[in-house]
Scaffold this active site. Structure first.
Site, PDB file in Angstrom:
ATOM      1  N   GLU A 205      11.052  21.151 -15.593  1.00 42.97           N
ATOM      2  CA  GLU A 205      11.239  21.414 -17.018  1.00 42.97           C
ATOM      3  C   GLU A 205      10.191  20.595 -17.766  1.00 42.97           C
ATOM      4  O   GLU A 205      10.348  19.389 -17.946  1.00 42.97           O
ATOM      5  CB  GLU A 205      12.662  21.028 -17.453  1.00 42.97           C
ATOM      6  CG  GLU A 205      13.742  21.903 -16.844  1.00 42.97           C
ATOM      7  CD  GLU A 205      13.630  23.356 -17.255  1.00 42.97           C
ATOM      8  OE1 GLU A 205      13.016  23.634 -18.310  1.00 42.97           O
ATOM      9  OE2 GLU A 205      14.148  24.223 -16.537  1.00 42.97           O
ATOM     10  N   CYS A 239      10.471  18.409 -26.318  1.00 41.31           N
ATOM     11  CA  CYS A 239       9.651  19.335 -25.536  1.00 41.31           C
ATOM     12  C   CYS A 239       9.560  20.718 -26.176  1.00 41.31           C
ATOM     13  O   CYS A 239       8.641  21.478 -25.867  1.00 41.31           O
ATOM     14  CB  CYS A 239      10.185  19.447 -24.110  1.00 41.31           C
ATOM     15  SG  CYS A 239      11.890  20.043 -24.002  1.00 41.31           S
TER      16      CYS A 239
END
Length: 474
Positions: A205, A239
């Site tokens: 991720e 993110c």
């Protein structure tokens, strides 16, 4: 730790649904019973971070996802039977969801609690044991988790590891049954390389330069206000944070003016404001400033939205004012590197095709944003671009449905979790087939091969050829 967990898993076998739910409940209890300590640790790690923001982003953000996972364990564990045709031939078959064994999780520093607890809950739901490597950058949160874990778990169920890059590297090299990493693309490459030595499957991720498209028919002021607010979440250290905003060329000045007003309205005070998250450490503070100064030196227009009477950037508090950067060119570091700070790049465009071409020329981001109405333009943008997810008119909306998968593609990651996707990530679907027929169905695959088999193959191939050409030439 790994040997202990694997030995326990092999001795005890896949856990029941009740035990899986119990492990998830203990994981939640570890957080909820010690919530004040966790908030203190998370605020202390950043230096300045809103206590309310910590509760909302780190804790509330995980609850619905974990509760959804917990509620569906029984259903997801059920074996799946094949189509009835096999049973007509006396074959009994099942596809059984089977735990992988021991899962390693390497957590990030930007959300150091949520982004280890959520994947750990998914791994528990799938029946695995879990080892967690906490980020050394958020050392208080890491140490608190390491200290609390034995109060809620046998180390053969959950173990927490702390330490610096050397420990992280050693952790990545362990022969786990699956390794889950959240962090930067650069470190993700190192993690995958280390895991490959043991053929350990990985879920990465990562992040990326998440683009934002303001459509020609968007409400410009509303879009600017929403994008500015999104960029300030966790000081831009997210993110899925919007990174570069593409605005129609004739509306760029108006967008920048609206964004400037939005930043001022949202943060009339920064230096002493606990709601304005600081850069997590000196290295990241200097990295973000370095990106801005490199852009300025190479000709970019840089505007710091500094409240009246304040002097920013502030090295003592590690605070950087909201910053708008225009006229970015390809030779600037900020054009390629994920910013991870309160800095917004604004780029003009003439046509949506130009934006699509620009995005497709670079690495796929974790999320792509569109501000404006839906319709043909939006659908074409989604169809022609590549990203982990897409959100329209709101921040990180693709993460809102608790049963929707979340993950990147290409440089922004591989694999997914949350909801059923998390269960699937940490599960091996094992096909189990048996027969009690008085003859061997597959005997024709073994020699010697007779003329009848060859004739049968010829007939089957002729039929397949005719069928294929009928589809090609209807």
């Amino acid at each position: 730790m790994l040997r202990r967990q694997r030995r326990a898993y092999l001795q005890e076998g896949p856990p029941s649904a009740a035990l899986r739910r119990n492990r998830i409940d203990r994981l939640l209890a570890m957080v909820l019973d010690n919530i004040d300590e966790y908030v203190d640790a998370l605020v202390g790690d950043f230096g300045t971070r809103s206590r309310t923001g910590v509760l909302f982003a780190e804790v509330m953000g995980m609850l619905t996802t974990i509760e959804h996972t917990r509620a569906h364990i029984d259903r997801w564990m059920r074996p799946r039977n094949p189509k009835p045709l096999a049973r007509l031939y006396g074959i009994r078959a099942q596809v059984r969801p089977t735990p992988l064994g021991v899962v390693g999780i390497i957590g990030p520093w930007n959300f150091p609690l949520q982004l280890v607890v959520v994947p750990a809950a998914a791994a528990f739901a799938a029946g695995n044991r879990v080892m967690i490597k906490m980020s050394e950058i958020t050392a208080r949160t890491a140490e608190l988790t390491r200290r609390l874990a034995p109060d809620y778990f046998d180390p053969a169920e959950l173990a927490v590891v702390t330490g610096g890059p050397d420990i992280a590297a050693a952790f990545s090299e362990l022969p786990f049954d699956h390794l889950f990493f959240t962090g930067s693309t650069r470190v993700g490459r190192l993690v995958q390389r280390a895991a490959a030595a043991n053929l350990v499957p990985v879920t990465l991720e990562l992040g990326g330069k998440n683009p934002v498209v303001v459509s020609p028919d968007a409400d410009l002021e509303r879009a600017a206000a929403r994008i500015a607010r999104a960029r300030l979440i966790n000081g831009g250290q997210v993110c899925v944070s919007p990174d570069a905003v593409f605005v129609p060329g004739d509306r760029v000045d108006a967008f920048v003016a609206a964004a400037r007003i939005a930043f001022h309205d949202l943060m009339p005070e920064i230096a002493g404001n606990d709601d304005y998250t600081a850069c997590v450490d000196q290295a990241n503070y200097e990295r973000v400033l370095g990106l801005v100064e490199d852009a300025r030196a190479r000709g970019a227009r840089v505007e710091d939205v500094v409240p009246r009477g304040e002097t920013l950037p502030d090295p003592d508090r590690r605070k950087i004012a909201p910053t708008i950067v225009r006229d970015v060119t390809g030779d600037m570091a900020i054009a390629a590197e994920e910013i991870f700070g309160p800095v917004l790049v604004v780029r003009p465009y003439s046509t949506l095709g130009e934006v699509v071409d620009a995005l497709n020329a670079g690495p796929a981001p974790l999320v792509a944003y569109w501000y404006g109405p839906g319709g043909a333009g939006f659908d074409d943008f989604v169809r022609r671009t590549r990203s982990g997810g897409v959100s329209r008119n709101d921040f990180a909306l693709n993460m809102f449905p608790e049963d929707a998968p979340f993950g990147g593609v290409g440089d922004s990651g591989m694999g997914a979790y949350r909801g059923k996707a998390g269960f699937d990530t940490f599960t091996h679907y094992r096909t189990v087939v048996g027969t009690d027929l008085p003859f061997v169905i597959t005997s024709m695959a073994a020699p010697p091969y007779g003329a009848a088999l060859r004739r049968g193959i010829d007939i089957a191939l002729r039929r397949a050829r005719r069928r294929t050409h009928r589809r090609l030439n209807p």
